[in-house]
Structure formats: C-alpha cells, structure tokens
Design a protein around this motif. Structure first.
Motif, mmCIF file in Angstrom:
data_model
loop_
_atom_site.group_PDB
_atom_site.id
_atom_site.type_symbol
_atom_site.label_atom_id
_atom_site.label_comp_id
_atom_site.label_asym_id
_atom_site.label_seq_id
_atom_site.Cartn_x
_atom_site.Cartn_y
_atom_site.Cartn_z
ATOM 1 N N HIS A 1 0.808 -1.090 -0.207
ATOM 2 C CA HIS A 1 0.067 -0.012 0.065
ATOM 3 C C HIS A 1 0.788 1.244 -0.140
ATOM 4 C CE1 HIS A 1 -3.666 -2.112 1.795
ATOM 5 N NE2 HIS A 1 -3.151 -2.914 0.699
ATOM 6 N N LEU A 2 0.720 2.170 -0.886
ATOM 7 C CA LEU A 2 1.530 3.350 -0.968
ATOM 8 C C LEU A 2 0.540 4.514 -0.964
ATOM 9 C CD1 LEU A 2 3.580 2.233 -4.079
ATOM 10 C CD2 LEU A 2 4.503 2.402 -1.529
ATOM 11 N N LEU A 3 1.029 5.661 -0.787
ATOM 12 C CA LEU A 3 0.506 7.031 -0.693
ATOM 13 C C LEU A 3 -0.858 6.671 0.446
ATOM 14 C CD1 LEU A 3 -0.180 7.717 -4.432
ATOM 15 C CD2 LEU A 3 1.661 8.528 -2.924
ATOM 16 N N GLY A 4 -0.618 6.328 1.476
ATOM 17 C CA GLY A 4 -1.594 6.161 2.564
ATOM 18 C C GLY A 4 -2.607 5.058 2.212
ATOM 19 N N GLY A 5 -2.134 4.138 1.660
ATOM 20 C CA GLY A 5 -3.138 3.503 0.935
ATOM 21 C C GLY A 5 -4.079 3.411 -0.216
ATOM 22 N N ARG A 6 -3.794 4.825 -0.883
ATOM 23 C CA ARG A 6 -4.434 5.021 -2.005
ATOM 24 C C ARG A 6 -4.214 4.293 -3.297
ATOM 25 N NH1 ARG A 6 -3.624 11.074 -2.090
ATOM 26 N NH2 ARG A 6 -2.160 10.514 -0.503
ATOM 27 N N LEU A 7 -2.777 4.001 -3.290
ATOM 28 C CA LEU A 7 -2.339 3.057 -4.419
ATOM 29 C C LEU A 7 -1.887 1.520 -3.673
ATOM 30 C CD1 LEU A 7 -1.363 2.933 -7.261
ATOM 31 C CD2 LEU A 7 0.838 3.751 -6.420
ATOM 32 N N ARG A 8 -2.698 0.623 -4.280
ATOM 33 C CA ARG A 8 -2.350 -0.812 -3.883
ATOM 34 C C ARG A 8 -1.750 -1.435 -4.884
ATOM 35 N NH1 ARG A 8 -4.964 -5.150 -4.162
ATOM 36 N NH2 ARG A 8 -5.002 -6.529 -2.374
ATOM 37 N N VAL A 9 -0.568 -2.220 -4.856
ATOM 38 C CA VAL A 9 -0.016 -3.051 -5.604
ATOM 39 C C VAL A 9 -0.059 -4.379 -5.151
ATOM 40 C CG1 VAL A 9 2.113 -3.318 -7.058
ATOM 41 C CG2 VAL A 9 1.580 -1.098 -6.246
ATOM 42 N N GLY A 10 -0.705 -5.364 -6.070
ATOM 43 C CA GLY A 10 -0.507 -6.827 -5.583
ATOM 44 C C GLY A 10 -2.107 -7.387 -5.881
ATOM 45 N N ALA A 11 -2.044 -8.659 -5.823
ATOM 46 C CA ALA A 11 -3.471 -9.465 -6.138
ATOM 47 C C ALA A 11 -4.272 -9.215 -4.830
ATOM 48 C CB ALA A 11 -2.827 -10.827 -6.385
ATOM 49 N N ARG A 12 -5.440 -9.174 -5.154
ATOM 50 C CA ARG A 12 -6.529 -9.222 -4.228
ATOM 51 C C ARG A 12 -6.740 -10.709 -3.858
ATOM 52 N NH1 ARG A 12 -8.733 -4.045 -3.852
ATOM 53 N NH2 ARG A 12 -8.119 -2.839 -5.583
ATOM 54 N N ARG A 13 -6.404 -10.899 -2.854
ATOM 55 C CA ARG A 13 -6.589 -12.194 -2.274
ATOM 56 C C ARG A 13 -7.089 -12.166 -0.767
ATOM 57 N NH1 ARG A 13 -2.632 -16.227 -5.399
ATOM 58 N NH2 ARG A 13 -3.140 -17.541 -3.538
ATOM 59 N N SER A 14 -6.100 -12.390 0.156
ATOM 60 C CA SER A 14 -6.810 -12.286 1.544
ATOM 61 C C SER A 14 -7.048 -10.967 2.135
ATOM 62 C CB SER A 14 -5.760 -13.102 2.443
ATOM 63 O OG SER A 14 -6.209 -12.858 3.781
ATOM 64 N N PRO A 15 -8.223 -10.859 2.894
ATOM 65 C CA PRO A 15 -8.471 -9.481 3.640
ATOM 66 C C PRO A 15 -7.558 -9.526 4.907
ATOM 67 C CG PRO A 15 -10.238 -10.943 4.315
ATOM 68 C CD PRO A 15 -9.139 -11.868 3.257
ATOM 69 N N LEU A 16 -6.967 -10.395 5.174
ATOM 70 C CA LEU A 16 -6.041 -10.343 6.520
ATOM 71 C C LEU A 16 -4.505 -9.642 6.240
ATOM 72 C CD1 LEU A 16 -6.620 -13.815 7.706
ATOM 73 C CD2 LEU A 16 -7.987 -12.162 8.357
ATOM 74 N N ARG A 17 -4.272 -8.512 6.793
ATOM 75 C CA ARG A 17 -3.221 -7.990 6.706
ATOM 76 C C ARG A 17 -2.278 -7.790 7.887
ATOM 77 N NH1 ARG A 17 -1.328 -5.065 2.339
ATOM 78 N NH2 ARG A 17 -0.030 -3.507 3.087
ATOM 79 N N THR A 18 -2.718 -7.499 8.944
ATOM 80 C CA THR A 18 -1.956 -7.229 10.099
ATOM 81 C C THR A 18 -1.882 -8.470 11.065
ATOM 82 O OG1 THR A 18 -3.996 -6.639 11.623
ATOM 83 C CG2 THR A 18 -2.886 -4.651 10.143
ATOM 84 N N PRO A 19 -0.711 -8.298 11.855
ATOM 85 C CA PRO A 19 -0.693 -9.412 12.862
ATOM 86 C C PRO A 19 -2.111 -9.499 13.895
ATOM 87 C CG PRO A 19 1.200 -8.263 12.920
ATOM 88 C CD PRO A 19 0.377 -7.332 12.033
ATOM 89 N N GLU A 20 -2.544 -8.564 14.185
ATOM 90 C CA GLU A 20 -3.729 -8.561 15.188
ATOM 91 C C GLU A 20 -4.978 -9.181 14.173
ATOM 92 O OE1 GLU A 20 -2.044 -5.756 14.396
ATOM 93 O OE2 GLU A 20 -0.983 -5.767 15.944
ATOM 94 N N GLU A 21 -5.148 -8.948 12.681
ATOM 95 C CA GLU A 21 -6.096 -9.372 12.177
ATOM 96 C C GLU A 21 -5.829 -11.170 11.993
ATOM 97 O OE1 GLU A 21 -7.215 -5.805 9.317
ATOM 98 O OE2 GLU A 21 -5.993 -7.076 8.691
#
Ligand SMILES: Cc1ncc(COP(=O)(O)O)c(C=O)c1O
Length: 404
Positions: free
Chosen positions: A155-175
């Motif tokens: 995720h770049l530009l504060g999340g406005r630009l996303r590079v990569g396949a749309r696969r899992s919704p899980l991103r963080t250690p917490e999730e």
C-alpha cells in the motif's frame, strides 16, 4: 546427451525435437526432460536449503509432479482445488496445501469423513464464513487442517495506491491473530500454517526486453514491497506462533525464490512455473530457465509468399487479455502472428521469411505464455530425452480431470 550441447531455440534444437517426434502427428505437446531437470535443479539451488512445495497448477501432470517430488529439495504439493487435493491424497500424496479457498461442499463432506484425507490435505481460510461453509458441508467429524493466508499487497500513498493481487483480507498481525484464535477455539479445526504469496514480486518480471523505464519501475516497486512484506510477515508469524503450533510458513513463487527464502520467518517456498519456463518467465534478472514445455502445430496450408497456416494454436493464458497472453511461435525462429488474426481458434496464419521454408506437414513449435494451462489443451505430454521420446504421460486433462 547431446541436449546440453544444443542452445535452446536453435536450428539444431528444432531438428532434434522434430526428429524425436517424427513418428507422432501434431498437434502435440512435449516436455524436454533435460531442460525440466535443469530448471528443477536451479530452483533448488535458488531455494538455498529451504524446501520447495511444487505448485500443481503450473504442472498439471501427475508424472511430472512425482518426478520433481522425487528430487532432493522438493517437498509437498501446493494444489488448486479441493477435488484435486482429494484425488492426489487418494493417490498417496501426504502433504497437500490447497492454496485457494474452496466452496466445494461435496469435497468438504469427503474430506471431513475420512481421516486419511483430512490428515493429508490442508485447506485455506481467510474468513470465518469459510469455516461456516465447511461445517455446513461436513460429512464427518475429522479435524480440518487450516492454513491462514496473509495479504501481501503493497500500500502506497497512505493506502490510495495498492500493488498486488486481491486475495486475503487479512493484513496485520492483529487480524491474523484474531482469526487464528477463532479457528483454534472452534471444534473440528486446527491452524497448522500460514501462506503469503507475493505475486507482485514473484509473478512480475523485472527485466522487460526493450522497456528499460518500466523494468526500473518494477524493480523499485519490488524492492519496496520486499522490505515492507519481510517486516510484516515476521510480525504476523510471531503473533501466530503465540496461538498455534505452525508446521510451515509458505511464501513466494518462481520469480521470488531468493528473496522469499531469505526471510527467516519463511520455512518453505512454492514454485511450479520455473519447471516448464513458459514465455512470461523469461523476464527476470534473478534467473534464466530453459523452455521445457513446448507444443507443435502442423502446417496445413500455404496461403502465399511469406505465410503458412498451422492448425489450432489459439491457446491464450489467463490474466488481463493482451498480446503477452498468446503463445509465441518459437521454432523455426522468425515467425509472427498476422495482427488481424492472432492465434486462431482452428487455424493460425504465421508470417515471416521462415514461412517459405516450411512445407505442408512440417511443424511449428510454440511456447505457451503460462505454465500449467498448456495441459488443459493436451491429453498427453511426450517426454523427450535428447532426440527420443522416452515416455508419454497423461496430463490432468488426459486423466479426465479438468478441475477448473
Ligand atoms: C499461492 C501461490 N503460491 C505460489 C505461486 C507461484 O507459482 P509459480 O511458481 O508457478 O509461479 C502461485 C501462482 O499463482 C500461487 O497462487
């Protein structure tokens, strides 16, 4: 064998392939064993001691899956559908990671009713709804082995630009940690692994012929993505190990083997395309494979000077439709598609001076853009050793198994 002395893509290589298959009628598909084995050895070298889980979607032929699994450095299968996974488990494979979520209720009923299947297959989960689907489909009380998937996108530009396949919704250690806790406390499920496939690194070539600016941009993006993912993957694995005893942390693909295995948190790497080395895998700085899987189409007519027509050939690869998804005419060198027709449904005109040396009944050798999809077009692969076909083996399709 003479194979190693012959540069791939050369006139001699064409003569060798023509000789090896002279007794067969085209269309036909071959796998050159010397190239295949050299590619496998190169993957093992690049994996630097970590095991490679072979991606079955990129091979789609049981004999060749078994050939690599017999080599030191390969362990386990990464499968692509649940029905396929059960089929492989029934055939005796003991370590199968299904790398994509499934909604196949009949197959989940079988999985949960049979301890042998449930012990051999690990399914992918990134959403509690998938657990509900599995429970609703249950045919028995066997514990389901679960692998969680991590979103690897950058995720770049504060999340406005996303590079990569749309696969899992899980991103963080917490999730990831929260879903792992849910799985662990739910009867009939057990977390055994994590998978994180960085397709924007592994599946995007960083050495594009004639496109230096784009190649540089890809390299910059990938350097950034690698650093971001390495830190996040380590944090996720740390969190997950507090909740579950992990048997594996899987990452990567053919194009990222070195950088994926360099992360201490990763225990194994997946790869498959690097065995056949289709056209889209020519564009990497980190490795140079040998085209191992080819198909031949027969010349059936000669419409005029500088053009021949071969039967079939229109076998596009998946992904965003574009010229890079078409197979490429490979041998003899110097043939190209007619821009008005491309690779055709039943016949394909090919232009170029090389066409004038081709007679009706000769064959043109092609490379597919991607790896395993070739096997959806052919029932058999002829295995070539030097200038001989030494064995003919069925593809998945040839075994009557078209899983997708
Ligand atoms: C989950 C996963 N891992 C690894 C790979 C890499 O496979 P290959 O080496 O064939 O590019 C893929 C390919 O799409 C994949 O989906």
């Amino acid at each position: 064998m003479a194979t190693d002395l012959v540069a791939p893509g050369s006139v001699l290589d064409r003569a060798r392939l023509d000789r090896a298959t002279a007794h067969l009628d085209a269309p036909l598909a071959v796998v050159d064993l010397a190239a295949f084995d050299a590619n496998a050895a190169d993957l093992v070298r690049r994996a630097a001691g970590k095991p490679i889980r072979v991606a079955s979607k990129s091979v789609r032929c049981r004999a060749l899956l078994e050939r690599v699994l017999a080599m030191d450095g390969f362990a386990g299968i990464m499968s692509f559908t649940l029905a396929e996974s059960l089929w492989l488990a029934r055939a005796g494979h003991r370590d199968i990671l299904l790398a994509y979520p499934s909604a196949d209720r009949a197959a989940f009923a079988e999985l949960t009713a049979d301890p042998k299947l449930a012990g051999a297959v690990t399914v992918l989960v990134d959403d509690p709804a998938q657990l509900d689907l599995i429970d609703a489909a249950r045919g028995g009380t066997e514990t389901v082995r679960v692998c969680l998937e991590l979103d690897t996108s950058l995720h770049l530009l504060g999340g406005r630009l996303r590079v990569g396949a749309r696969r899992s919704p899980l991103r963080t250690p917490e999730e990831v940690g929260a879903l792992a806790e849910l799985v662990q406390t739910r009867p009939g499920f057990r977390v055994v692994g994590l998978m994180a496939y960085e397709g924007h690194i592994a599946g995007v070539g960083d050495r594009l012929d004639g496109r230096p600016v784009r190649s540089r941009m890809v390299r910059l993006m990938q350097a950034r993505a690698r650093a971001e993912l390495a830190a996040r993957r380590a944090a996720v694995v740390h969190r997950l190990r507090q909740v579950a005893e992990l048997e594996f942390v899987n990452g990567g693909g053919t194009g990222s083997v070195e950088s994926t295995v360099a992360e201490a948190a990763v225990t194994e790497v997946a790869a498959g395309s690097g065995l056949y080395v289709p056209r889209l895998f020519d564009n990497y700085r980190s490795f140079r494979g040998r085209p191992a899987a080819l198909f031949a189409q027969p010349v059936v007519r000669r419409p005029g000077v500088g053009v021949v027509t071969v039967l079939g050939g229109g076998y596009p690869a998946s992904g965003p439709a574009g010229a890079d998804r078409s197979p490429v005419p490979y041998l003899p060198a110097g043939l190209r598609y007619d821009p008005q027709e491309g690779a055709g449904e039943v016949q394909t005109p090919l232009l170029g001076a090389a066409a004038d040396d081709l007679l009706v009944g000769d064959r043109v050798w092609f490379r597919h853009a991607k790896a395993g999809e070739l096997c959806e077009r052919f029932a058999e692969l002829h295995l070539v050793d030097g200038d001989r076909v030494v064995e003919t083996v069925p593809t998945y399709r040839g075994e009557g198994r078209t899983f997708l």
